[in-house]
Design a protein around this motif. Structure first.
Motif, mmCIF file in Angstrom:
data_model
loop_
_atom_site.group_PDB
_atom_site.id
_atom_site.type_symbol
_atom_site.label_atom_id
_atom_site.label_comp_id
_atom_site.label_asym_id
_atom_site.label_seq_id
_atom_site.Cartn_x
_atom_site.Cartn_y
_atom_site.Cartn_z
ATOM 1 N N ARG A 12 4.490 25.294 66.409
ATOM 2 C CA ARG A 12 5.262 25.628 65.207
ATOM 3 C C ARG A 12 4.510 25.177 63.940
ATOM 4 O O ARG A 12 4.984 25.367 62.847
ATOM 5 C CB ARG A 12 6.652 24.971 65.256
ATOM 6 C CG ARG A 12 7.565 25.559 66.322
ATOM 7 C CD ARG A 12 8.984 25.094 66.156
ATOM 8 N NE ARG A 12 9.576 25.481 64.887
ATOM 9 C CZ ARG A 12 10.111 26.687 64.660
ATOM 10 N NH1 ARG A 12 10.141 27.590 65.612
ATOM 11 N NH2 ARG A 12 10.637 26.961 63.485
ATOM 12 N N GLN A 53 6.711 30.903 65.847
ATOM 13 C CA GLN A 53 7.536 31.770 65.031
ATOM 14 C C GLN A 53 7.192 33.238 65.304
ATOM 15 O O GLN A 53 8.014 34.132 65.132
ATOM 16 C CB GLN A 53 7.319 31.476 63.536
ATOM 17 C CG GLN A 53 7.867 30.134 63.080
ATOM 18 C CD GLN A 53 6.860 28.998 63.229
ATOM 19 O OE1 GLN A 53 6.127 28.963 64.242
ATOM 20 N NE2 GLN A 53 6.877 28.059 62.288
ATOM 21 N N ASP A 81 14.683 30.706 61.945
ATOM 22 C CA ASP A 81 13.419 30.036 62.237
ATOM 23 C C ASP A 81 12.700 29.662 60.937
ATOM 24 O O ASP A 81 12.295 28.527 60.709
ATOM 25 C CB ASP A 81 12.543 30.999 63.060
ATOM 26 C CG ASP A 81 11.338 30.289 63.615
ATOM 27 O OD1 ASP A 81 11.304 29.026 63.559
ATOM 28 O OD2 ASP A 81 10.397 30.959 64.078
#
Lengths: 216, 1238
Positions: free
Chosen positions: A86, A108, B1072
């Protein structure tokens, strides 16, 4: 029938491992042959199973991904490593690629690009996440000093530029040289015009190149 | 023999080859100095490579520098050019160059190097080389002198010329520096003066002619044609110059003439004769060449050494009144004469009573004599004369040396022909060097006889190196054979010494024995035989000259001659038989008069006891011409048979008797006459000798006159100088007169000068203010002049001063209110006589007024003190109280009479404190610049206590010389009390405030610590949450997305489901992104993982991308040391906030972020080029901006740092953050520990 790509997953988040293996196993030309949550087990598995590709997180308890990549690269140079993380900082990418990884993919973007990344590695390519890649490239494209077109600075201009580079404020420079702030401004502007360097950072680099910024 | 041993003194006879045409190599010495390089280049550019000569180039080079002259010259010529570095054999068509700091010499075709012996020699390398060239190569040598300064070469070319070489000089008009060529030309010895370019051609032509010249130098006798030509050349020379060279040595003469022929490009004597006749200047040139005789000072050192050894003998037995006489015949330009003079002088100066020294120096060349008289020699003589003698006997003058007067005065120079003019007598020494070699052996002998005759017994003779006195054996004893020094031997006086009659010059008696001429002619062998026969069988005969002296006797004539008593004589008449004398005399006389043959009668004469009859015939000789004036006397005799006397015509008779008697008488008379005549002749001779002596004296006198003239000239010079000085003095006097005039005009003091008659002599202009004076009043009596003062007795005072000679002063008043001090003084002259009186009037008005003012101010001062409203005391150093003010008395109760001294006051008012005051007063007087403010408690007369602030000024001076002090007091008793009360209240307040402040400070410290902890906790919390978000929520969302992706694949067939999955995917992606962003903003993971540098760069990059504003980070970290985590956090947050501000407000194009880590400080600078703001403006508009700034400040100040903002509307904003670092050695870890410990 060609051999399926054999993939080892290393991630301390079981939920992520499951998602990834679901995605991979859904493909006809690759399969997940093992999963582990820590580096120590991962090394054992790499030695025993000889996977084609290891997909690993960077931040893990114990041995982190960068250290792990280094070990794998030492043990089995043929084993490809794809970092799946991430961290958007290009520094992570830089470090793990230096350690021997062939790919860097952001979690992502994993849902979209994981399969493509695996294929790229399998075909002998290198995969970099587009966001990270552009940052990595930006690092190298800094403004260079205007030395090529540089005109000779006057003594005063040099002095002012040097003090700017040393971090003095205009007011301090004015006090030091016994001049008005306006005059300092003028000298600075004139010097910048001559050097074609318009930002303070560029001026500091210019000073660094000339060794003006010694040890304090 | 030293000509071999030194090889320097080779004379023409010893030149290497004696045939005329030169053999061996022709060597050209080239001398040059300043400007020489260019001249040399020109020279060699025109010298063909096969010219057949060898060139030796002598330059004045710097002794220390390398020379590349050889390389330079090589570029201009095809001949090889060599710098001489070792003994080198010269070869034709080669060029040799002198190296620096060396001298060159040449001998027998080899060049030798010498180290220079000293500074002096270095100046004349050209002279030294030329000399050796001349000695070694003689006629094969040529000297070329090119551009240069100085006189080097001048001496050398003389030697070249003397030894038969050629001398050439560059045309001085062409030369860059003409001194050297000019000096050489001035010697008169230069054969060619040419531009440099023409010199090589001239040299080639010169040598070519030399080969062609045909001169039979050693052939004896000469071919007839040459003999005639030579004789004619002598005749031309004699007629044009008065010098006869026929007695000189033929080979020498021919060689010299041959050289002139070379110069003139003719090859035989006849052609040269033509040149001589057509060009008068050639006669002079030939004469110069023939006369050339060069000497140096101390030439031939050995000879002079020998001479020095015998010099004391010359002085022996001579006293102060005597003379040492020396003769230097053929002195040329005087060097030899001066050398002798120096040696004699050196010896004489060691003696107590030295005899005077007289050197006669003579030469036939008048030019040379004139040069010698000047006594000026080129500086190159330093090579010959020792430094000591140079200093003692010479004076440098215009780059040359002049012989000093003391030596010059010893020498008398005179033109003199050794073989013609009367010689000097009574000589102690004759030095005659290198003259005899030019003369025939016969003449040599005669000259030596002359020397012998003129020297005192035991006198010395010094000859040249190749000369000797052998031809007159017995006259001289050799003292030093090598040095050619001889001593006169006492020998019988030769009566033949009649030297001055030798015909070297046209003279009435120009007859010389020339018998040998005929014999020399081989073509006349029969004539010779004829003469031989004649000599043997011819009649007895004698040839006499016009003085009747016998010049030739033939065989058999002896019996007619007798030797008379007394001095030996040639005279035929004296020698002939006495009985024949009369007849012969008559016959000779008649024959001479009539120029015809004359005979005597037969004469009876008794010869050898036998009577004979003798007959004499005298025949004057006309042929050859040179013998004219001579006469042949033939004797004839026969036995006396008595026949002749018995001649029939001579029959006796009384007549005959009578005639015979008469004849006897006549004979008697004639004898008497003859005697008288002979006496007269003797007297004439004596007179002649006397005249010769007088002549000598006159010559000496002329010399003395010459000297006197020089003295007169110097006296004249001195007079001019004195006159100049006098002029200068007059100017000075005139100057001081002017000064006096100006002084008079400018002085403010009225002054009058009065003479003894009390008349005004002079006055200054300011006098007109007092006296009614105008310039015409000068010489009027003072009493007649009116004045504007009350000075009534002025005239009496003036008279009084004149009487008593003492000064008088009076103070007078003028009518316009001015005061003057009149001062009357006697006027004393320099020789202390009194010539009058001087009156001066000094204006003292202002002084008087000033005195008045002083008196007034003193009174005012006194009153000021007296009435002053504060207590004042004035007392002297000795303690006396001078004055006190009234208020003093009021406050203390003491009057001045109560405290007559300061001591009394002290004791009464101060009590125990008196000592301190006394001490302070003491130091006040000790240190006058010191002033004192003192606070004292005093006791008044009534016993009250008061506090006084006492001020004493620095001491002043009383008129009587005592020092005094003024003391002033302020009564501060009340003020003091009030002040004390206030102080007490203030102290109390202060104590309370301090107490409170300490409490507050403590609270504040605690608060700050809390805030700090809070901030740290906040950061920790943020870190924790960010981790949480990243590690948990983020991972979960990633898993969700992956699952959604898998679901999407699975749901491919169901489009409705797929749309739902896509929607869920978009939501997951947004979630996210938000989580990511949140975590990052809370605390970027890089800051902990990679440190501040990386995190900053990462943040700025991200920020730049997000806001589309160009931004760059520059980190300067020379120490590579991590900062404490707390400070890293602060710096990071500050940058974060600053960038947020920029994005929100600045409207910037570029942003720079600088992080600089020093050992004691961390700095962050954030600069943008946005719109900026006015930091001084009040808080309006975007307050959040200000809030951002104050937030930064708080954070920074929490860790002890500072924030500075510089901004200006339109010029961007710069934020400077500085955080001091403690210690500087701690790493991040230690600091963390420390932090947590707090």
């Amino acid at each position: 029938m060609e051999r399926k790509l054999r993939i080892l997953l290393v991630d301390d988040h079981a939920i992520v491992r499951e998602g990834v293996s679901a995605l991979i196993n859904g493909q006809h030309d690759m399969e997940v042959i093992g999963q582990t949550s820590d580096g120590k087990t991962a090394i054992e598995q790499v030695q025993s199973c000889k996977p084609d590709i290891v997909i690993m997180d960077i931040s893990m308890p114990g041995m982190n991904g960068i250290q792990l990549t280094t070990r794998i690269h030492e043990m089995c140079p043929n084993t490809l490593v794809l970092a799946l993380t991430r961290h958007t900082d290009s520094t992570y990418a830089q470090q793990i690629i230096q350690a021997g990884a062939q790919g860097y993919l952001l979690k992502q973007a994993a849902a979209k690009d994981l399969i493509v990344a695996i294929h790229t590695l399998a075909q002998g390519g290198v995969y970099l996440d587009s966001a990270v890649a552009s940052r990595l490239l930006n690092n190298g494209s800094r403004q260079t000093s205007g030395a090529a077109t540089e005109q000779a600075l006057s003594e005063r201009e040099t002095e002012v530029i040097r003090m700017i580079a040393l971090g003095y404020s205009n007011k301090e420079i004015a006090a030091e040289l016994n001049l008005s702030i306006k005059t300092i401004d003028t000298y600075k502007a004139r010097a910048q015009e001559k050097l074609q360097l318009y930002t303070r950072a560029a001026l500091v680099r210019y000073a660094l190149e000339r060794g003006w910024l010694g040890n304090d | 023999m030293n000509s071999e041993s030194t090889s320097q003194e080779l004379l023409p006879e010893h030149a290497p080859n004696d045939t005329f045409a030169p053999s061996g190599i022709n060597v050209v010495g080239i001398g040059a100095s300043a400007g020489g390089i260019r001249a040399l280049q020109g020279f060699f550019a025109h010298a063909p490579a096969d010219c057949g000569m060898a060139f030796v180039v002598i330059l004045h080079l710097s002794p220390s520098a390398e020379s590349n002259v050889a390389e330079i010259l090589q570029q201009t010529t095809a001949m090889p050019v060599t710098q001489v570095t070792e003994a080198t054999r010269v070869e034709p068509n080669h060029v040799y160059v002198i190296p620096p700091n060396k001298l060159l010499s040449i001998q027998d075709g080899t060049i030798y190097l010498q180290a220079p012996a000293g500074e002096q020699v270095r100046r004349a390398p050209i002279d030294l080389f030329f000399r050796s060239l001349a000695d070694s190569h003689g006629r094969n040598a040529a000297a070329v002198v090119l551009s240069g300064s100085g006189a080097d070469g001048t001496v050398g070319v003389q030697r070249i010329k003397e030894n038969g070489g050629a001398v050439l000089a560059q045309d001085p008009h062409e030369a860059e520096f003409d001194a050297m060529p000019r000096n050489v030309i001035a010697t008169g010895l230069v054969d060619y003066i040419l531009p440099v370019a023409d010199i090589p051609a001239a040299l080639i032509e010169y040598w070519r002619t030399a080969e062609a010249v045909q001169l039979p130098i050693d052939t004896v006798p000469l071919p007839a044609s040459d003999d005639d030509a030579l004789r004619t050349i002598f005749t031309v020379l004699r007629s044009r110059t008065g010098h006869d060279f026929s007695q000189y040595k033929r080979p020498t003469l021919l060689r010299r003439i041959g050289r002139r022929m070379q110069v003139n490009n003719v090859t035989n004597l006849a052609a040269y004769l033509q040149v001589l006749r057509s060009r008068p200047e050639e006669v002079q040139a030939l004469l110069r060449d023939l006369l050339i005789s060069v000497t140096n000072f101390f030439r031939d050192a050995d000879a002079w050494l020998s001479l020095t050894a015998v010099i004391p003998n010359l002085f022996a037995s001579k006293d102060a009144g005597d003379q040492v006489r020396v003769w230097v015949p053929a002195c040329a330009t005087g060097e030899e004469a001066y050398t002798v003079a120096m040696l004699l002088y050196e010896h004489a100066s060691t003696l107590d009573s030295a005899p005077t020294i007289q050197v006669f120096a003579t030469d036939i060349d008048e030019d040379a004599i004139n040069t010698a008289r000047q006594g000026m020699y080129p500086e190159t003589i330093v090579a010959d004369v020792s430094a000591e003698r140079l200093q003692r006997f010479f004076m440098p003058e215009q780059g040359r040396y002049r012989i000093k007067k003391e030596i010059r005065d010893l020498v008398l120079f005179a033109p003199h022909n050794l073989v013609r003019d009367p010689p000097f007598s009574r000589l102690d020494l004759i030095t005659c060097r290198n003259l005899l070699i030019y003369l025939n052996r016969g003449v040599q002998a005669q000259v030596l006889q002359l020397f012998h005759f003129m020297l005192l017994p035991n006198g010395y003779l010094l000859l040249g190196a190749s000369e000797s006195a052998d031809s007159v054996a017995g006259l001289f004893t050799p003292i030093d054979k090598g040095a050619r020094l001889f001593q006169r031997r006492t020998a019988p006086m030769s009566s033949l010494v009649t030297m001055p009659t030798l015909p070297l010059v046209k003279s009435a008696r120009a007859v010389a024995p020339r018998q040998h001429h005929g014999a020399e002619d081989p073509a006349q062998a029969f004539a010779d035989l004829d003469l031989h026969v004649l000599a043997r069988y011819g009649p007895p005969r004698v040839i006499v000259n016009e003085n009747d002296d016998i010049v030739h006797l033939a065989k058999g004539v002896g019996r007619f001659l007798t030797l008379a008593d007394g001095e030996l004589t040639h005279n035929l008449i004296k020698m002939v038989h006495p009985d024949l004398r009369l007849e012969l005399r008559t016959a000779l006389f008649t024959a001479l008069q009539r120029q015809e043959s004359t005979e005597t009668r037969w004469q009876r004469v008794e010869i050898d006891g036998t009577p004979r009859l003798v007959h004499i015939r005298v025949q004057p000789i006309q042929e050859p011409e040179w013998a004219s004036g001579s006469m042949l006397v033939l004797f004839d005799d026969m036995a006396d048979t008595g026949d002749v006397l018995r001649d029939p015509t001579a029959h006796t008779e009384p007549m005959l008797q009578q005639l015979q008697e008469e004849l006897l008488r006549t004979k008697e008379q004639l004898r008497t006459t003859t005697d008288q005549y002979e006496t007269a002749v003797e007297e004439y001779k004596a007179a002649n000798e006397e005249l010769q002596a007088i002549n000598e004296e006159l010559r000496a006198t002329t010399e003395e006159l010459e000297t006197s003239k020089e003295e007169l000239q110097s006296a004249n010079e001195e007079l001019i100088t004195v006159n100049q000085e006098l002029k200068h003095k007059v100017e000075e006097v005139s100057q001081s007169n002017n000064d006096l005039q100006n002084l008079m005009a400018s002085t403010q003091i009225a002054t009058i000068f009065i003479d003894r008659e009390l008349r005004i002599r002079r006055y200054t202009p300011s006098t007109e203010a007092i006296f009614n004076l105008i310039p015409t009043d000068i010489n009027r009596p003072l009493a007649h002049i009116t004045h504007k003062t009350d000075y009534a007795h002025m005239s009496d005072d003036v008279a009084g001063v004149l009487r008593t000679l003492s000064r008088t002063e009076r103070e007078i008043q003028s009518q316009d209110g001015h005061s003057y001090l009149a001062r009357l003084l006697p006027y004393r002259t320099a020789n202390d006589s009194i010539e009058g009186v001087v009156l001066t009037f000094v204006d003292i008005t202002e002084r008087k007024q000033a005195e008045e003012v002083v008196r007034e101010s003193e009174e005012q001062f006194r009153r000021a003190i007296e009435d002053a409203p504060i207590p004042i005391i004035m007392h002297a150093e000795d303690g006396q109280v001078l004055q006190i003010s009234k208020s003093w008395t009021e406050l203390t109760g003491y009057r001045q009479e109560d405290i007559p001294t300061f001591e009394a006051w002290l004791n009464q008012a101060y009590g125990l404190g008196a000592d301190e005051v006394r001490q302070r007063m003491h130091s006040l007087f000790k240190n006058p610049t010191y002033t004192e403010d003192m606070e004292f408690d005093i006791v008044t007369r009534t016993g009250k206590h008061r506090t006084w602030l006492f001020h004493a000024s620095s001491p002043g001076m009383l008129r009587d010389g005592r020092r005094f002090v003024v003391g002033m007091a302020l009564d501060i008793t009340e003020r003091k009390r009030a002040e004390e009360a206030v102080q007490r209240a203030r102290d109390e307040l202060n104590a309370r405030v301090q107490e409170r402040t300490a409490e507050l400070r403590q609270a504040n410290t605690q608060l700050q610590e809390l805030v700090r902890k809070l901030v740290t906790a906040q950061e920790d919390e943020r870190r924790r949450i960010a981790r949480e978000l990243h590690d948990q929520l983020g991972q979960q969302i990633s898993a969700l997305q992956l699952n959604l992706a898998a679901l999407e694949i699975a749901a491919q067939s169901d489009t409705a489901l797929q749309a739902r999955v896509e929607q869920a995917q978009q939501i997951a992606a947004m979630l996210d992104h938000d989580v990511d962003q949140l975590a990052y903003e809370l605390r970027p993971s890089g800051l902990d993982d990679f440190g501040l540098h990386v995190a900053l760069q990462q943040h700025v990059e991200t920020w730049s991308q997000r806001h589309g504003i160009a931004a760059e980070v520059q980190i300067v970290d020379n120490h590579q040391r991590a900062l404490p985590a707390e400070i890293e956090s602060v710096l990071y947050r500050v940058v974060q906030e600053a960038l947020t501000n920029v994005a929100k407000h600045a409207d910037a194009q570029h942003v720079s972020v600088i992080l600089e880590q020093r050992s004691n400080e961390a700095r962050v600078i954030v600069e943008d080029d946005g719109k900026g703001f006015d930091p001084g403006a009040p808080l309006v508009g975007s307050t959040s901006h200000r809030l951002g700034l104050s937030g930064m400040r708080e954070r920074v100040e929490l860790v002890g740092g500072s924030v500075t903002v510089e901004s200006e509307p339109g010029r961007g904003t710069t934020i400077y953050v500085r955080i001091p670092l403690s210690g500087g050695e701690e790493g991040r870890h230690g600091t963390q520990t420390e932090n947590s410990a707090r």
